[in-house]
Design a protein around this motif. Structure first.
Motif, PDB file in Angstrom:
ATOM      1  N   LEU A   6       0.821  -1.216   0.000  1.00 18.30           N
ATOM      2  CA  LEU A   6       0.000   0.000   0.000  1.00 18.30           C
ATOM      3  C   LEU A   6       0.847   1.255   0.000  1.00 18.30           C
ATOM      4  O   LEU A   6       0.542   2.207  -0.709  1.00 18.30           O
ATOM      5  N   SER A  20      -6.057   5.232   8.834  1.00 18.02           N
ATOM      6  CA  SER A  20      -7.418   5.641   8.487  1.00 18.02           C
ATOM      7  C   SER A  20      -7.898   4.904   7.242  1.00 18.02           C
ATOM      8  O   SER A  20      -9.024   4.407   7.183  1.00 18.02           O
ATOM      9  N   PHE A  21      -7.038   4.822   6.239  1.00 17.29           N
ATOM     10  CA  PHE A  21      -7.365   4.125   5.003  1.00 17.29           C
ATOM     11  C   PHE A  21      -7.696   2.659   5.276  1.00 17.29           C
ATOM     12  O   PHE A  21      -8.693   2.125   4.799  1.00 17.29           O
ATOM     13  N   LEU A  22      -6.833   2.001   6.072  1.00 20.71           N
ATOM     14  CA  LEU A  22      -7.062   0.592   6.386  1.00 20.71           C
ATOM     15  C   LEU A  22      -8.367   0.393   7.143  1.00 20.71           C
ATOM     16  O   LEU A  22      -9.111  -0.551   6.881  1.00 20.71           O
ATOM     17  N   TRP A  23      -8.654   1.268   8.099  1.00 19.93           N
ATOM     18  CA  TRP A  23      -9.886   1.162   8.887  1.00 19.93           C
ATOM     19  C   TRP A  23     -11.113   1.249   7.975  1.00 19.93           C
ATOM     20  O   TRP A  23     -12.043   0.467   8.094  1.00 19.93           O
ATOM     21  N   LYS A  24     -11.097   2.193   7.059  1.00 24.09           N
ATOM     22  CA  LYS A  24     -12.255   2.439   6.201  1.00 24.09           C
ATOM     23  C   LYS A  24     -12.393   1.393   5.086  1.00 24.09           C
ATOM     24  O   LYS A  24     -13.498   0.934   4.800  1.00 24.09           O
ATOM     25  N   LYS A  25     -11.292   1.036   4.445  1.00 24.19           N
ATOM     26  CA  LYS A  25     -11.358   0.190   3.247  1.00 24.19           C
ATOM     27  C   LYS A  25     -11.201  -1.304   3.517  1.00 24.19           C
ATOM     28  O   LYS A  25     -11.606  -2.119   2.697  1.00 24.19           O
ATOM     29  N   PHE A  26     -10.585  -1.651   4.636  1.00 24.12           N
ATOM     30  CA  PHE A  26     -10.333  -3.055   4.953  1.00 24.12           C
ATOM     31  C   PHE A  26     -10.785  -3.350   6.379  1.00 24.12           C
ATOM     32  O   PHE A  26      -9.961  -3.437   7.294  1.00 24.12           O
ATOM     33  N   SER A  29      -8.960  -5.551   8.873  1.00 23.11           N
ATOM     34  CA  SER A  29      -7.686  -5.121   9.462  1.00 23.11           C
ATOM     35  C   SER A  29      -7.876  -4.404  10.799  1.00 23.11           C
ATOM     36  O   SER A  29      -6.907  -4.199  11.525  1.00 23.11           O
ATOM     37  N   ARG A  30      -9.087  -4.031  11.134  1.00 24.16           N
ATOM     38  CA  ARG A  30      -9.351  -3.260  12.352  1.00 24.16           C
ATOM     39  C   ARG A  30      -8.850  -3.956  13.606  1.00 24.16           C
ATOM     40  O   ARG A  30      -8.302  -3.316  14.496  1.00 24.16           O
ATOM     41  N   GLY A  56     -14.520   7.314   9.547  1.00 21.45           N
ATOM     42  CA  GLY A  56     -15.613   7.275   8.588  1.00 21.45           C
ATOM     43  C   GLY A  56     -16.956   7.437   9.265  1.00 21.45           C
ATOM     44  O   GLY A  56     -17.069   7.452  10.485  1.00 21.45           O
ATOM     45  N   GLN A  58     -19.495   5.365   8.928  1.00 20.61           N
ATOM     46  CA  GLN A  58     -20.151   4.071   9.091  1.00 20.61           C
ATOM     47  C   GLN A  58     -20.080   3.626  10.542  1.00 20.61           C
ATOM     48  O   GLN A  58     -19.353   2.738  10.904  1.00 20.61           O
TER      49      GLN A  58
END
Length: 103
Positions: A6, A20-26, A29-30, A56, A58
């Motif tokens: 990435l 932030s990207f990982l939390w939102k898109k994957f 991975s959280r 995000g 959500q």
């Protein structure tokens, strides 16, 4: 792990942006960095808009407007959430909650 890939293919300003990207898109991975989020003091005092920007929109908003929860994972008949408590739109605490789904 996918993180080196990435960082080579996407341009991020900081580690903060990567998380932030990982939390939102994957969402899977959280679970890997939620413990660090809960232990960190960096979130205390942040405004709701900053939390929404990072994690995000959500989220599950409970009956309490001053508590937001973000889904982490379901494992072993339990559902895990990251919880933000607010006072006057500022984070007062960060914790995780486990909800037993029963038999």
């Amino acid at each position: 792990m996918m993180l080196p890939l990435l960082t080579k293919t996407l341009k991020f300003k900081s580690d903060h942006d990567i998380r932030s990207f990982l939390w939102k898109k994957f969402p899977a991975s959280r679970k890997y960095f939620v413990h660090k989020l809960v232990k960190s003091t960096e979130w205390t005092g942040k405004h709701k808009s900053e939390i929404e920007s990072f994690f995000g929109s959500q989220r599950s908003v409970s009956d309490f407007t001053d508590r937001w929860s973000y889904y982490i994972e379901t494992r072993n008949k339990k559902r895990y959430y990251l919880i933000f408590d607010f006072e006057k739109d500022l984070v007062t605490s960060v914790r995780y909650k486990v909800k037993d789904l029963g038999n």
